[in-house]
Every structure is written in C-alpha cells, then in structure tokens.
Scaffold this active site. Structure first.
Site, PDB file in Angstrom:
ATOM      1  N   GLU A  30      57.098 -82.718 -31.644  1.00  0.00           N
ATOM      2  CA  GLU A  30      58.531 -82.859 -31.924  1.00  0.00           C
ATOM      3  C   GLU A  30      59.253 -81.552 -31.592  1.00  0.00           C
ATOM      4  O   GLU A  30      58.839 -80.481 -32.036  1.00  0.00           O
ATOM      5  CB  GLU A  30      58.741 -83.186 -33.410  1.00  0.00           C
ATOM      6  CG  GLU A  30      60.200 -83.386 -33.777  1.00  0.00           C
ATOM      7  CD  GLU A  30      60.394 -83.613 -35.278  1.00  0.00           C
ATOM      8  OE1 GLU A  30      59.841 -82.832 -36.073  1.00  0.00           O
ATOM      9  OE2 GLU A  30      61.111 -84.563 -35.639  1.00  0.00           O
ATOM     10  N   GLU A  40      59.137 -88.294 -45.847  1.00  0.00           N
ATOM     11  CA  GLU A  40      59.866 -88.727 -44.639  1.00  0.00           C
ATOM     12  C   GLU A  40      59.789 -87.569 -43.662  1.00  0.00           C
ATOM     13  O   GLU A  40      60.474 -86.556 -43.832  1.00  0.00           O
ATOM     14  CB  GLU A  40      61.333 -89.035 -44.986  1.00  0.00           C
ATOM     15  CG  GLU A  40      61.537 -90.218 -45.915  1.00  0.00           C
ATOM     16  CD  GLU A  40      61.419 -91.563 -45.198  1.00  0.00           C
ATOM     17  OE1 GLU A  40      61.421 -91.586 -43.948  1.00  0.00           O
ATOM     18  OE2 GLU A  40      61.313 -92.583 -45.903  1.00  0.00           O
ATOM     19  N   LYS A  47      66.525 -80.200 -54.336  1.00  0.00           N
ATOM     20  CA  LYS A  47      66.571 -78.931 -53.616  1.00  0.00           C
ATOM     21  C   LYS A  47      67.005 -79.231 -52.179  1.00  0.00           C
ATOM     22  O   LYS A  47      66.231 -79.747 -51.377  1.00  0.00           O
ATOM     23  CB  LYS A  47      65.204 -78.239 -53.608  1.00  0.00           C
ATOM     24  CG  LYS A  47      65.346 -76.777 -53.149  1.00  0.00           C
ATOM     25  CD  LYS A  47      64.109 -76.224 -52.540  1.00  0.00           C
ATOM     26  CE  LYS A  47      63.908 -76.582 -51.110  1.00  0.00           C
ATOM     27  NZ  LYS A  47      64.977 -76.149 -50.180  1.00  0.00           N
TER      28      LYS A  47
HETATM   29  P1  NAD Z   1      61.502 -78.201 -43.054  1.00  0.00           P
HETATM   30  O1  NAD Z   1      60.202 -78.896 -43.236  1.00  0.00           O
HETATM   31  O2  NAD Z   1      61.501 -76.844 -42.487  1.00  0.00           O
HETATM   32  O3  NAD Z   1      62.310 -78.130 -44.444  1.00  0.00           O
HETATM   33  C1  NAD Z   1      62.633 -79.294 -45.167  1.00  0.00           C
HETATM   34  C2  NAD Z   1      62.796 -78.940 -46.625  1.00  0.00           C
HETATM   35  O4  NAD Z   1      61.538 -78.603 -47.159  1.00  0.00           O
HETATM   36  C3  NAD Z   1      63.706 -77.746 -46.890  1.00  0.00           C
HETATM   37  O5  NAD Z   1      64.473 -77.999 -48.039  1.00  0.00           O
HETATM   38  C4  NAD Z   1      62.715 -76.624 -47.141  1.00  0.00           C
HETATM   39  O6  NAD Z   1      63.214 -75.575 -47.951  1.00  0.00           O
HETATM   40  C5  NAD Z   1      61.620 -77.370 -47.839  1.00  0.00           C
HETATM   41  N1  NAD Z   1      60.286 -76.775 -47.748  1.00  0.00           N
HETATM   42  C6  NAD Z   1      59.748 -76.095 -46.712  1.00  0.00           C
HETATM   43  N2  NAD Z   1      58.472 -75.782 -46.987  1.00  0.00           N
HETATM   44  C7  NAD Z   1      58.204 -76.269 -48.217  1.00  0.00           C
HETATM   45  C8  NAD Z   1      57.066 -76.251 -49.061  1.00  0.00           C
HETATM   46  N3  NAD Z   1      55.929 -75.656 -48.682  1.00  0.00           N
HETATM   47  N4  NAD Z   1      57.128 -76.860 -50.268  1.00  0.00           N
HETATM   48  C9  NAD Z   1      58.271 -77.484 -50.661  1.00  0.00           C
HETATM   49  N5  NAD Z   1      59.392 -77.506 -49.922  1.00  0.00           N
HETATM   50  C10 NAD Z   1      59.351 -76.918 -48.705  1.00  0.00           C
HETATM   51  O7  NAD Z   1      62.380 -79.208 -42.161  1.00  0.00           O
HETATM   52  P2  NAD Z   1      63.841 -78.975 -41.567  1.00  0.00           P
HETATM   53  O8  NAD Z   1      63.749 -77.978 -40.477  1.00  0.00           O
HETATM   54  O9  NAD Z   1      64.831 -78.789 -42.643  1.00  0.00           O
HETATM   55  O10 NAD Z   1      64.118 -80.425 -40.959  1.00  0.00           O
HETATM   56  C11 NAD Z   1      63.575 -80.847 -39.753  1.00  0.00           C
HETATM   57  C12 NAD Z   1      62.348 -81.714 -39.954  1.00  0.00           C
HETATM   58  O11 NAD Z   1      62.613 -82.762 -40.893  1.00  0.00           O
HETATM   59  C13 NAD Z   1      61.961 -82.420 -38.653  1.00  0.00           C
HETATM   60  O12 NAD Z   1      60.573 -82.445 -38.538  1.00  0.00           O
HETATM   61  C14 NAD Z   1      62.534 -83.807 -38.841  1.00  0.00           C
HETATM   62  O13 NAD Z   1      61.929 -84.796 -38.049  1.00  0.00           O
HETATM   63  C15 NAD Z   1      62.296 -84.027 -40.310  1.00  0.00           C
HETATM   64  N6  NAD Z   1      63.195 -85.072 -40.843  1.00  0.00           N
HETATM   65  C16 NAD Z   1      62.679 -86.288 -41.177  1.00  0.00           C
HETATM   66  C17 NAD Z   1      63.517 -87.316 -41.621  1.00  0.00           C
HETATM   67  C18 NAD Z   1      62.991 -88.687 -41.968  1.00  0.00           C
HETATM   68  O14 NAD Z   1      63.711 -89.459 -42.590  1.00  0.00           O
HETATM   69  N7  NAD Z   1      61.746 -89.029 -41.598  1.00  0.00           N
HETATM   70  C19 NAD Z   1      64.882 -87.078 -41.739  1.00  0.00           C
HETATM   71  C20 NAD Z   1      65.380 -85.815 -41.395  1.00  0.00           C
HETATM   72  C21 NAD Z   1      64.532 -84.820 -40.944  1.00  0.00           C
END
Ligand code: NAD
Length: 426
Positions: free
Chosen positions: A324, A186, A111
């Site tokens: 963050e 991650e 997804k």
């Molecule tokens: P997000 O948490 O809003 O969304 C990430 C993904 O999770 C999306 O596909 C979203 O639809 C899904 N999602 C959201 N809530 C969910 C739930 N309750 N159950 C299952 N899936 C769910 O994050 P974002 O805004 O897309 O990305 C930014 C964040 O991701 C930042 O905090 C960043 O640091 C982190 N990030 C971490 C890494 C790493 O390798 N550690 C890499 C990239 C981004």
C-alpha cells in the site's frame, strides 16, 4: 434506549449544522480539499444519525430450547470502548467510531490521529451538554496514547482504524496486557480493479481515476483501487484517457474551493511516497504521468504535494504492486487470461476492496466470487453504502463497520438467561 438514540441523532444534527467549520479544520489538518472533507464529514453525520435511529432495534431473542423453560438472550454493552482512528477522514471516522458503540450503551474513549485530532475535540465539545459526563471522551495523542488505551484493564473492546503494522501492534499490546480483549481492525489495502475487454473504455477510464481517489484525498483512502488490471486489448486506450484526465486535475491549497487535489498529510509521508515511486522505477516500472512533486510553476513546493502518478510495466511481484502506498500512485498491469488476472489480483497480503468491470453478468459474478476481498464492486468503485458491512479479509483486518444494527451488536456481549418455569413449585 429511545432517549439515547435521540441524543445521538441530535449530536448528528449538530455536527451537520457545523459541517463547514469541521471541514475547514479537517482540510487544514490533512491537506485534503475542503469540499472533500465537507462531503465525508456530512456522510459521517448521516451515519451517526442512522445509528441513533436504528439503536432501538437492538434486541435479543427467545429460544424454544426446552418445553417448559424460557431461554432468552440480551445484548449488553462492554463498558468502555477504546477507539483509535486514522487521519484521512477525521470527522467521518469520529462519527463512525462513536456511533454504534454509544448506541449500544458503552462509553467511548476515542484517540484520534495525532495528525488530525482537532475536529474530534470539537465534536466532543458539541456533545458536552447532550451526553452525560464521561460518556464520550476524546484523548488526543500519538502511538503512546494508543498503546495505553489498548492496554488499559477497563477497556475490553477496541475498535482500530489504521495501517497493518499498527493493527499488528495493537494485537500485540492487547495480548501483552494479559487480558482477553475484543479487537476489530480496519486496516490497509492494495486493492485490485479488474477490467475485462467488453467494457466501454471511457467509462472504465473515468472509474480508474475515481477509484484511485486522486481527487478528494490524494489517494489516501484504504479502499483506493491502486492496482488496475486491464485486459491487453483495451489497456492502451484506458491508460491514455487516465493520463489525460489526471494531468488536467487542479492541484492546490486545501482551502481553495477550486482545488481538486491537495497535499499529502505530512512531508514525511510525501518522502515515503516519492521513495516508493523511485523504487518502482528501479524495479522496471515506467512513469507515464507524474512521478514526483508537482511542477514548480504551481508554487506548491512548501507543501507535501505529490503529482498524480501513473505507472505502467508494473510487475505483479514488485514492491509497488504488493505494498500500500496510501498516496496518488496508480499501478497498471495488463493481462490476457482471466484466471491469471484473478490470481494476480489475489496475490497480495491485503484483502480489503476489489472492483470488477464487465458487461458479462456471469463473468462479473464468478469473478467477484473468486476475489479475496471483503468489499467487492461490480461496475462501480469507491462508493460505500450505509447498511452494507465494510471490512477487510486477510491482513486488511477483522470485523466490519457501517452495517448499522450488525455493527451495533458488535459492541455488545450476549448474555443468555435460562428460566426454569415452575421449578419452585415442584
Ligand atoms: P497509522 O497506523 O499510522 O495510525 C492510525 C492510528 O493508530 C493513529 O491514531 C495512531 O496514533 C495510532 N497508532 C499507531 N501505532 C499505534 C500502536 N502501536 N498502538 C495503538 N495505536 C497506534 O495509520 P494512518 O497513517 O493514520 O492511516 C493510514 C492507514 O490507515 C492506511 O494503512 C490505511 O489504509 C488505513 N485505513 C484503513 C481504513 C479502513 O476502514 N480499513 C480507513 C482509513 C485508513
């Protein structure tokens, strides 16, 4: 296994051959500059190919547990892997989320982020005549789709990339499903860059800008070193150089090849970032560069742009130092005592990356030892290395990615088989 690895490598070659198209899709979806999306997508294709090549090395072991018996282990796939990705590097994350899992023999339901899902669908289309039906599945959708994937009884292994709150929600959903699930996370970071007094200040200033990822993704990288801890004696000079550099960056549309810094992913996120800057100022921080939307004369008001922002006088316990931003906002803190600086570096809930700058090898190694982070650079920043495990400590996550064989093994269950040699003839 050989054929599976070859097909994964062929998919990697197809992605590399279409990298310009995929990069354009990602640039238009995310607002990040085309060149940055091309570079990270190409890295994703390279990592996918490496996983395909390394897969043949996946093997168990024989263990001399008894004198007559044979004792051996096998690595078997989980079955269906549920993978959920963040938005900031769409093609890269698709490659990373599918490579090790497929090579290990699983099928994958990916997804992608609802904010940048088109390149994942395009990559699935590239795999259509290469992988058997049902092996790679891309299901675009938002939180609901993610929750359904995590809760599904057929999905025992979940690989998630996103924010800390979403990671916690994934763990709650997995638990509420009433089933035992293997979850790797991650997540985000508020990563420190600790600069000692004995560095070349111009080199350090360039690293501060690079580590914040002002260019490429407008700060929207989990690994960004968004808290810079400068020794008091060099702080003024480094800040002055950083400000001069970021004020010269060219902001523009993502598909303009001259753009160095694009737009944030959405207006909602832009407003969140601007709100965090306002709160930082209310908490006593000083804006020495940026602090809002870019100058109107640039004609970028219709986008979700935020000017590269540098904050000084940041208190280590303030919201901006502890949380963050995931945007182009750098917090500068000063120190005189290294022990206190390390304590400040470790004072956040996160523990993803950290960077130490010094020409004193003893100080570098002992400081690296004392930092609570899963990925530490010494005299470097931002670069990731294929084969080296990347993952967070503390609230930044569970598990690691990018470590090739080690990661492939994480998509398997170990089965031990014990053979009683001669038992039937006794
Ligand atoms: P997000 O948490 O809003 O969304 C990430 C993904 O999770 C999306 O596909 C979203 O639809 C899904 N999602 C959201 N809530 C969910 C739930 N309750 N159950 C299952 N899936 C769910 O994050 P974002 O805004 O897309 O990305 C930014 C964040 O991701 C930042 O905090 C960043 O640091 C982190 N990030 C971490 C890494 C790493 O390798 N550690 C890499 C990239 C981004």
């Amino acid at each position: 296994m050989v054929e599976r690895g070859e097909r994964i490598q062929e998919l990697a070659r197809r992605i590399a051959a279409r990298i310009d198209d995929l990069a354009l899709i990602d640039a238009l979806d995310t607002g990040s500059p085309l060149g940055a999306m091309r570079a990270s997508g190409a890295k994703g294709a390279q990592q996918l190919g490496l996983n395909g090549a390394v897969g043949i090395e996946l093997h168990g072991s024989t263990i001399p547990a008894t004198a007559t018996g044979w004792h051996l282990t096998k690595h078997e796939p989980f079955g269906v892997v549920g993978a959920i990705a963040a938005y900031n590097h769409p093609t890269l994350f698709t490659c990373q989320k599918i490579g090790a899992a497929l090579v290990a023999g699983n099928t994958v339901v990916l997804k992608p982020s609802e904010q940048a899902s088109i390149s994942a669908v395009a990559i699935a289309a590239l795999s259509a005549d290469l992988l058997p039906p049902g092996v790679l599945n891309v299901v675009p959708g938002g939180r609901d789709a993610g929750e359904a994937l995590v809760a599904h009884p057929a999905v025992e292994r979940i690989a998630f990339t996103g924010s800390v709150p979403s990671g916690l929600a994934v763990q709650r959903t997995a638990m509420a499903s009433g089933r035992i699930k293997h979850v790797t996370l991650e997540l985000g970071g508020k990563n420190p860059m600790l600069v000692l007094a004995d560095v070349d200040t111009d080199v350090a200033a360039a690293a501060v800008v690079k580590g914040m990822n002002f260019t490429r993704v407008q700060g929207q990288s989990c690994g960004s070193t968004s808290r810079v801890l400068l020794h008091e004696s060099i702080a003024d000079h480094v800040v002055e150089r950083v400000v001069r550099t970021v004020e010269a960056l060219r902001l523009g549309l993502p598909d303009d090849p001259s753009t160095q810094m694009g737009s944030l992913v959405s207006r909602e996120h832009q407003q969140r970032v601007l709100g965090m800057i306002d709160r930082a100022v209310a908490d006593g921080a000083t804006v020495v560069s940026g602090g809002g939307q870019p100058d109107r004369s640039l004609g970028l008001d219709d986008g979700a742009f935020v000017a590269p922002t540098v904050l000084t006088d940041v208190r280590s316990d303030s919201h901006i130092a502890q949380t963050e931003v995931f945007g182009p906002v750098l917090s500068v803190l000063r120190w005189t005592d290294l022990d206190e600086a390390i304590a400040v570096a470790n004072s956040v809930e996160y523990g993803l990356t950290a960077s130490v700058w010094t020409s004193d090898i003893d100080a570098a190694l002992s400081t690296a030892d004392r930092l609570d982070a899963g990925y530490v650079w010494i005299n470097d920043v931002e670069t990731r290395f294929s084969g080296v495990p990347f993952g967070g400590w503390k609230q930044s996550g569970i598990g690691t990615e990018q470590a090739l064989l080690h990661e492939i093994e994480s998509y398997t269950r170990v089965k031990s088989i014990n053979i009683a040699v001669g038992a039937l003839s006794r």
